[in-house]
Each structure stands twice: as C-alpha cells, then as structure tokens.
Design a protein around this motif. Structure first.
Motif, PDB file in Angstrom:
ATOM      1  N   GLN A 400       0.843  -1.193   0.000  1.00  0.00           N
ATOM      2  CA  GLN A 400       0.000   0.000   0.000  1.00  0.00           C
ATOM      3  C   GLN A 400       0.876   1.240   0.000  1.00  0.00           C
ATOM      4  OE1 GLN A 400      -2.996   0.051   3.111  1.00  0.00           O
ATOM      5  NE2 GLN A 400      -4.459  -0.837   1.682  1.00  0.00           N
ATOM      6  N   LEU A 401       0.383   2.280  -0.693  1.00  0.00           N
ATOM      7  CA  LEU A 401       1.108   3.541  -0.768  1.00  0.00           C
ATOM      8  C   LEU A 401       0.098   4.683  -0.796  1.00  0.00           C
ATOM      9  CD1 LEU A 401       3.908   4.921  -1.128  1.00  0.00           C
ATOM     10  CD2 LEU A 401       3.571   4.732  -3.596  1.00  0.00           C
ATOM     11  N   MET A 402       0.217   5.610   0.131  1.00  0.00           N
ATOM     12  CA  MET A 402      -0.691   6.752   0.232  1.00  0.00           C
ATOM     13  C   MET A 402      -2.150   6.323   0.291  1.00  0.00           C
ATOM     14  SD  MET A 402       1.142   9.499  -2.373  1.00  0.00           S
ATOM     15  CE  MET A 402      -0.065  10.786  -1.962  1.00  0.00           C
ATOM     16  N   GLY A 403      -2.392   5.168   0.933  1.00  0.00           N
ATOM     17  CA  GLY A 403      -3.748   4.692   1.109  1.00  0.00           C
ATOM     18  C   GLY A 403      -4.300   3.884  -0.045  1.00  0.00           C
ATOM     19  N   TYR A 404      -3.504   3.681  -1.081  1.00  0.00           N
ATOM     20  CA  TYR A 404      -3.956   2.922  -2.251  1.00  0.00           C
ATOM     21  C   TYR A 404      -3.263   1.562  -2.302  1.00  0.00           C
ATOM     22  CZ  TYR A 404      -6.002   7.269  -3.970  1.00  0.00           C
ATOM     23  OH  TYR A 404      -6.754   8.398  -4.103  1.00  0.00           O
ATOM     24  N   ASN A 405      -3.928   0.601  -2.927  1.00  0.00           N
ATOM     25  CA  ASN A 405      -3.354  -0.732  -3.110  1.00  0.00           C
ATOM     26  C   ASN A 405      -2.432  -0.746  -4.325  1.00  0.00           C
ATOM     27  OD1 ASN A 405      -4.830  -1.748  -0.954  1.00  0.00           O
ATOM     28  ND2 ASN A 405      -6.565  -2.341  -2.245  1.00  0.00           N
ATOM     29  N   ILE A 406      -1.254  -1.286  -4.134  1.00  0.00           N
ATOM     30  CA  ILE A 406      -0.284  -1.415  -5.218  1.00  0.00           C
ATOM     31  C   ILE A 406      -0.011  -2.898  -5.426  1.00  0.00           C
ATOM     32  CG2 ILE A 406       1.972  -0.717  -6.088  1.00  0.00           C
ATOM     33  CD1 ILE A 406       0.117   1.645  -5.443  1.00  0.00           C
ATOM     34  N   PRO A 407      -0.559  -3.497  -6.501  1.00  0.00           N
ATOM     35  CA  PRO A 407      -0.332  -4.928  -6.731  1.00  0.00           C
ATOM     36  C   PRO A 407       1.134  -5.231  -7.051  1.00  0.00           C
ATOM     37  CG  PRO A 407      -2.201  -4.099  -8.015  1.00  0.00           C
ATOM     38  CD  PRO A 407      -1.475  -2.909  -7.486  1.00  0.00           C
ATOM     39  N   LYS A 408       1.529  -6.434  -6.738  1.00  0.00           N
ATOM     40  CA  LYS A 408       2.868  -6.910  -7.081  1.00  0.00           C
ATOM     41  C   LYS A 408       3.130  -6.736  -8.578  1.00  0.00           C
ATOM     42  CE  LYS A 408       5.780 -11.068  -6.995  1.00  0.00           C
ATOM     43  NZ  LYS A 408       5.819 -12.522  -6.692  1.00  0.00           N
ATOM     44  N   ASP A 409       4.356  -6.380  -8.939  1.00  0.00           N
ATOM     45  CA  ASP A 409       4.826  -6.187 -10.321  1.00  0.00           C
ATOM     46  C   ASP A 409       4.336  -4.887 -10.953  1.00  0.00           C
ATOM     47  OD1 ASP A 409       6.289  -8.542 -10.323  1.00  0.00           O
ATOM     48  OD2 ASP A 409       4.612  -9.739 -11.053  1.00  0.00           O
ATOM     49  N   THR A 410       3.677  -4.022 -10.176  1.00  0.00           N
ATOM     50  CA  THR A 410       3.314  -2.702 -10.694  1.00  0.00           C
ATOM     51  C   THR A 410       4.571  -1.861 -10.874  1.00  0.00           C
ATOM     52  OG1 THR A 410       1.158  -2.739  -9.605  1.00  0.00           O
ATOM     53  CG2 THR A 410       2.025  -0.577 -10.220  1.00  0.00           C
ATOM     54  N   ILE A 411       4.675  -1.172 -12.009  1.00  0.00           N
ATOM     55  CA  ILE A 411       5.785  -0.254 -12.244  1.00  0.00           C
ATOM     56  C   ILE A 411       5.563   1.003 -11.403  1.00  0.00           C
ATOM     57  CG2 ILE A 411       6.992   1.147 -13.967  1.00  0.00           C
ATOM     58  CD1 ILE A 411       6.013  -0.892 -16.077  1.00  0.00           C
ATOM     59  N   ILE A 412       6.598   1.427 -10.691  1.00  0.00           N
ATOM     60  CA  ILE A 412       6.499   2.600  -9.818  1.00  0.00           C
ATOM     61  C   ILE A 412       7.417   3.699 -10.368  1.00  0.00           C
ATOM     62  CG2 ILE A 412       6.673   3.478  -7.466  1.00  0.00           C
ATOM     63  CD1 ILE A 412       4.673   1.241  -7.701  1.00  0.00           C
ATOM     64  N   ILE A 413       6.840   4.879 -10.586  1.00  0.00           N
ATOM     65  CA  ILE A 413       7.607   6.031 -11.060  1.00  0.00           C
ATOM     66  C   ILE A 413       7.652   7.090  -9.952  1.00  0.00           C
ATOM     67  CG2 ILE A 413       7.843   7.804 -12.829  1.00  0.00           C
ATOM     68  CD1 ILE A 413       8.060   5.076 -14.026  1.00  0.00           C
ATOM     69  N   PRO A 414       8.739   7.134  -9.166  1.00  0.00           N
ATOM     70  CA  PRO A 414       8.884   8.211  -8.175  1.00  0.00           C
ATOM     71  C   PRO A 414       9.459   9.447  -8.876  1.00  0.00           C
ATOM     72  CG  PRO A 414      10.607   6.556  -7.878  1.00  0.00           C
ATOM     73  CD  PRO A 414       9.831   6.173  -9.103  1.00  0.00           C
ATOM     74  N   SER A 415       8.610  10.399  -9.206  1.00  0.00           N
ATOM     75  CA  SER A 415       8.989  11.511 -10.087  1.00  0.00           C
ATOM     76  C   SER A 415       9.941  12.496  -9.406  1.00  0.00           C
ATOM     77  CB  SER A 415       7.741  12.257 -10.555  1.00  0.00           C
ATOM     78  OG  SER A 415       8.095  13.419 -11.285  1.00  0.00           O
ATOM     79  N   LEU A 416      11.202  12.454  -9.803  1.00  0.00           N
ATOM     80  CA  LEU A 416      12.178  13.409  -9.264  1.00  0.00           C
ATOM     81  C   LEU A 416      11.906  14.820  -9.787  1.00  0.00           C
ATOM     82  CD1 LEU A 416      15.481  11.321  -9.475  1.00  0.00           C
ATOM     83  CD2 LEU A 416      13.863  11.530  -7.579  1.00  0.00           C
ATOM     84  N   TYR A 417      11.331  14.905 -10.979  1.00  0.00           N
ATOM     85  CA  TYR A 417      10.973  16.220 -11.524  1.00  0.00           C
ATOM     86  C   TYR A 417       9.927  16.890 -10.636  1.00  0.00           C
ATOM     87  CZ  TYR A 417       8.884  19.708 -14.629  1.00  0.00           C
ATOM     88  OH  TYR A 417       8.393  20.883 -15.151  1.00  0.00           O
ATOM     89  N   ALA A 418       8.907  16.138 -10.266  1.00  0.00           N
ATOM     90  CA  ALA A 418       7.867  16.686  -9.389  1.00  0.00           C
ATOM     91  C   ALA A 418       8.456  17.056  -8.038  1.00  0.00           C
ATOM     92  CB  ALA A 418       6.732  15.672  -9.219  1.00  0.00           C
TER      93      ALA A 418
END
Length: 517
Positions: A400-418
């Motif tokens: 879970q991230l920020m209250g949302y479910n993140i299924p296994k193998d989901t691509i995660i983009i932590p935006s450094l630009y943002a």
C-alpha cells in the motif's frame, strides 16, 4: 426471423461496447485514480495527447486532473503508478519493497542478443551480488572515494580541456566540436571525453590520449543519440515490441539498435583485450579483478555464476553511460544558466580568485572553502533534473502507498521532476538560486539540500560521489579561466527547450568562451 437477427446483432454491438467500456475503465481494487486504457496502448495515447514531447510532464498533468499526488494507469499491459508527493517519493526510494526493475524490451535490446545483463536494470540476488562486487572493487581504484592517482589523472584531463579550448583542435576528430581558433565549443558533446576518460581510468587504469580519441568521440555521439531516443516510460517499442518489424524507423528501433550495438562493440574490444592479456600473477586494474572471479567460477564448474563476459560488458556500459551523458548534460545546462544569470558566474569567479587564485587548478581540497561554487553545482542538479522519472522501480510484493493498493509487479515512477519542483519543499523551485543551499553566513548548509538528483535508498546512483567531484572540478576550472558569453549572432538560450529522452538533455548549441584577464 430477420427481426430476431437484428435484435441479436444489436445485443452483440451493445455487449461489445460494454466490454470495451469495462476494459477501458477497469482498475484493480483500491488502485490510484488515473486515465482509462485502450487495447494494446494502455493509457499511452492519453499521455501523448496531454504532452507529446515530455511524458513526465503529461503524467504530472494526470495528477492535476485527478487532484491526486499519486496516479495509476497502464503502459500497454503494464500497470503503472506515478508518485508526485515529496514524502511518498522518499518513502518509495527508501523501501526495499519497491526495489524491483522492469525488464521492458527497451532494456533487453541494449544487448545484441536481447538479454538482461548489467547492474542498472537487474533485481534480486543478481543485482545485489553484482552491485556489491563492482562497487567494492571500483572503490580500490578511486570510484566513490578520495584517490590521489585519480585526482592527478583528472588534473591532466582538465589541462587537456583547457589546451583544446585555448589553442583549438589538433586532430580531425576534435574539429566538429571546437572552432578552429578555439574558444567556441559545441555542447553537450564537448564535455563527454573528460567524464568518460576519467571513468575508464578507474575501470582499467589507462587513458585514451587525444590523438587516439576518434572512437571515443564517436562513442559520445552514439551514447547521446541513444539517450535522446529512449524514454523512461519505454516508448511505443516497449509497449508493443512487435512494432519494430512493421515500423523499424518510426518506432525508433533502428537508431536504438544501432546505438546499442556500437556501445557494446566498443566495450567488448576493451574487455576482450584484457581477457587475452590477463595474467593471474599481475593484477592491473578492476577488469582483472572481475576476470579473476569469472575464471574462478569457470574452473569450479559453476554454471549458475553471475560473473560472465556479457555481464561485465554491460556493467561497464551502465557506468559509462552516466559518466558521458549526465556530466555532459548538467555542465551544458549550467553554461546556459550562466548566460541567463551572469551574476552567478561572476560570484563563482570571485570565490575562485580568493581561494585558488590563477596559478594552479582547483582541487577537491578547495571544495570545502568554496561554498558558493558547490551550492551552484547542487542547484543545477536540482533545477535541471536530467532523470525526471527516475529509473522506473517495480513493486516486489502487494503493498500500500498513500492509502492505495499497489499490486505486485506494478511499475512505480517516483517523479524526481515533481519532487524538485514542489513548492512545499523549495518555495521558488523555478528560480535558479544557489543561495538556497547557503546559511546566513554564506556557508554551505547541507541540511538545506534535500534534493535527490541521484535518487536515494539502495537504488541510489553508484556514481554520485564521482559525478559530484568531477562536476565541481570542471565548473571551477572553467570559471577560473573563462567567461561564458554570447557570440555576436547568438541569442540567449530558451531554458525550457530541452530534449526529452531516457534522460533530459539540452539542444545542441555553441557557446563562446572569453579568456579572463
């Protein structure tokens, strides 16, 4: 009968539309909000319609539309979650559950046989073993720590750079990048040899002299070409790899394939030479250390070893790519900001004159006494985020991230630009202001630097120390000797006219250097 046929046809059409609708709006339970998807493309076409040029900005626009700092969508069949919240970005980068990598086709095609090799895109035990070994032994030759021999080598590189600017090109392969009379250079290409040569010295303790750099300059052109034609989101070729057979040129396959083959061939020659001349009684450099491990595994019959020739080649390519492009692009961006903000260049020169003078080149030891110069390097790394979408991560388990479910193998983009443009973190993020990293006495305040230009966590860029040191030395050396000015027919650069690829780069441009009196 005809009536029933028409009814059945109508029901079929309605069912088709309903199925398409269900597919378009489907989201895993608790998945973050985001745009719909289409067959084959996923949400990619919506990204292109939002901002065709900059995929990371189009995804940031999704956050605005859905009023959420976390958005979920699809790239082809791959579920993707992009994070635009500063706190959550730090959480992702520091959590081992998100340390996976995505074996997209764009990654596989870097190898001539389309195999996953190297350290940057590996995960699991292979990544841990290779990264630990490579960093452990590269450090022995100066990568990531102070090393007198490497610093002397870099001083020689800086003198070569000054000679090329001052006296103009001496060899044919230098002429496309330096005006015949010197003092006018083509960026970002000009800086490439110095970053790459410095890394190659770490890897195999040799230097490629100016007279022998024809292949080196070609490698730099090829590497920049690859970076500009790739994309952190994979482009169409990773979503539908088969498209390369139908549209090899339009899909970018031809130029990416050509670039990757050249890079692989360049470093294969270096590795094969060291394999051929290897002497177990004389350890010359890092390559010999790695070759020793390869031969040990071979003699023991370990068929599952991760120490292989192809793995070594791709390891070196992973590090060399950053040494060529990241340093070249950041320096080139800084030159543009000097033209727009000449007072920054002047302040650096004043500091250099007070601390270093003109009779010797700056050194790493001077760095602690040059807070404004160091703050400028840190500010260019922040404001020009050359890896805006980071290297994509992957969830290794359901989480879970920020209250949302993140299924296994989901691509995660932590935006450094943002992150680097978040007004809650930086107050005035669009302003180039080195002073933001200084305290009221003008001293460098590391607590104020919460930027993440090299990412963070276990996936932190291994070349951070090497890059920061080299950037400081090149910036201070150039400012010590030259003013950066506009030539008679040149115009101020448009700082927003960047090129978006796997990393962001400036447009090609010439810059004039005026020798300081």
């Amino acid at each position: 009968m005809e009536f029933f046929t028409q009814i059945l046809s109508l029901l079929g059409v309605c069912f088709g539309f309903y199925s398409f609708y269900r597919y378009a709006v489907y989201r895993p339970k608790g998945f973050p909000p985001g745009p719909p998807r289409l067959p084959f493309f996923g949400s990619y076409l919506f990204m292109m319609l939002t901002n065709f040029k900059y995929s990371y900005k189009s995804v940031l626009k999704f956050s605005e539309w859905y009023k959420s700092d976390i958005v979920g969508f699809y790239m082809g069949s791959f579920p993707v979650v992009a994070v635009h919240n500063a706190e959550a970005i730090r959480a992702v980068l520091g959590d081992a559950k998100y340390d996976g990598r995505v074996p997209a086709y764009l990654v596989l095609m870097r190898h001539p046989e389309e195999k996953l090799e190297g350290v940057l895109f590996q995960e699991g035990s292979i990544w841990k073993e290779q990264r630990r070994f490579v960093l452990r032994y590269l450090r022995d030759y100066g990568f990531g720590r102070r090393f007198a021999e490497l610093e002397l080598f870099i001083q020689d590189q800086l003198n070569d750079m000054l000679d090329l600017i001052r006296n103009g090109p001496r060899y044919e392969h230098e002429k496309p990048f330096v005006h015949k009379d010197g003092k006018r250079i083509l960026l970002p290409y000009f800086f490439g040899p110095y970053g790459l040569n410095s890394f190659l010295h770490v890897a195999y303790s040799e230097r490629i002299s100016r007279s022998d750099q024809n292949d080196l300059w070609q490698l730099i052109r090829t590497t920049i070409r690859f970076q500009r034609n790739a994309d952190a989101y994979g482009k169409m070729i990773s979503i539908m790899p088969w498209i390369r057979y139908v549209f090899p040129k339009w899909s970018g396959y031809n130029v990416l394939r050509e670039s990757n083959l050249y890079m692989h061939e360049f470093f294969s020659k270096i590795i094969d030479y060291h394999l051929k001349t290897y002497d177990k009684n004389y350890e010359r450099n890092f390559l010999d250390v790695y070759i020793k491990e390869m031969l040990k595994a071979e003699s023991s019959g370990d068929v599952n070893t991760t120490f292989r020739r192809d793995q070594l080649i791709m390891n070196i390519i992973d590090f060399a790519l950053a040494a060529i492009t990241t340093i070249s692009f950041q320096l080139s961006f800084l030159m543009q900001h000097f033209l727009v903000n000449p007072q920054v260049q002047k302040a650096i020169q004043t500091e250099i004159d007070e601390i270093v003078g003109r009779n010797r080149l700056p050194t790493i030891d001077d760095r602690q006494f040059m807070p404004y110069t160091e703050a400028t390097v840190r500010e260019i790394l922040r404001i020009e985020t050359v890896v805006p979408s980071n290297v994509p991560h992957k969830a290794l388990e359901d989480t879970q991230l920020m209250g949302y479910n993140i299924p296994k193998d989901t691509i995660i983009i932590p935006s450094l630009y943002a992150y680097h443009n978040d007004v809650k973190v930086w107050e005035d993020p669009l302003v180039f202001r080195p002073e933001r990293f200084l305290d009221e006495k003008g001293k460098l305040c590391l607590k104020k630097d919460v930027s993440l230009p090299f990412s963070a966590g276990k996936r932190l860029c291994a070349g951070e120390t090497f890059s920061r040191n080299l950037l400081f030395l090149m910036v201070s050396t150039l400012c010590q000797n030259y003013h950066f000015i506009l030539a008679e027919d040149d115009k101020l650069p448009v700082l927003s006219s960047t090129l978006s690829g796997f990393i962001v780069s400036p447009q090609d441009f010439w810059i004039q250097l005026e020798e300081r009196n």
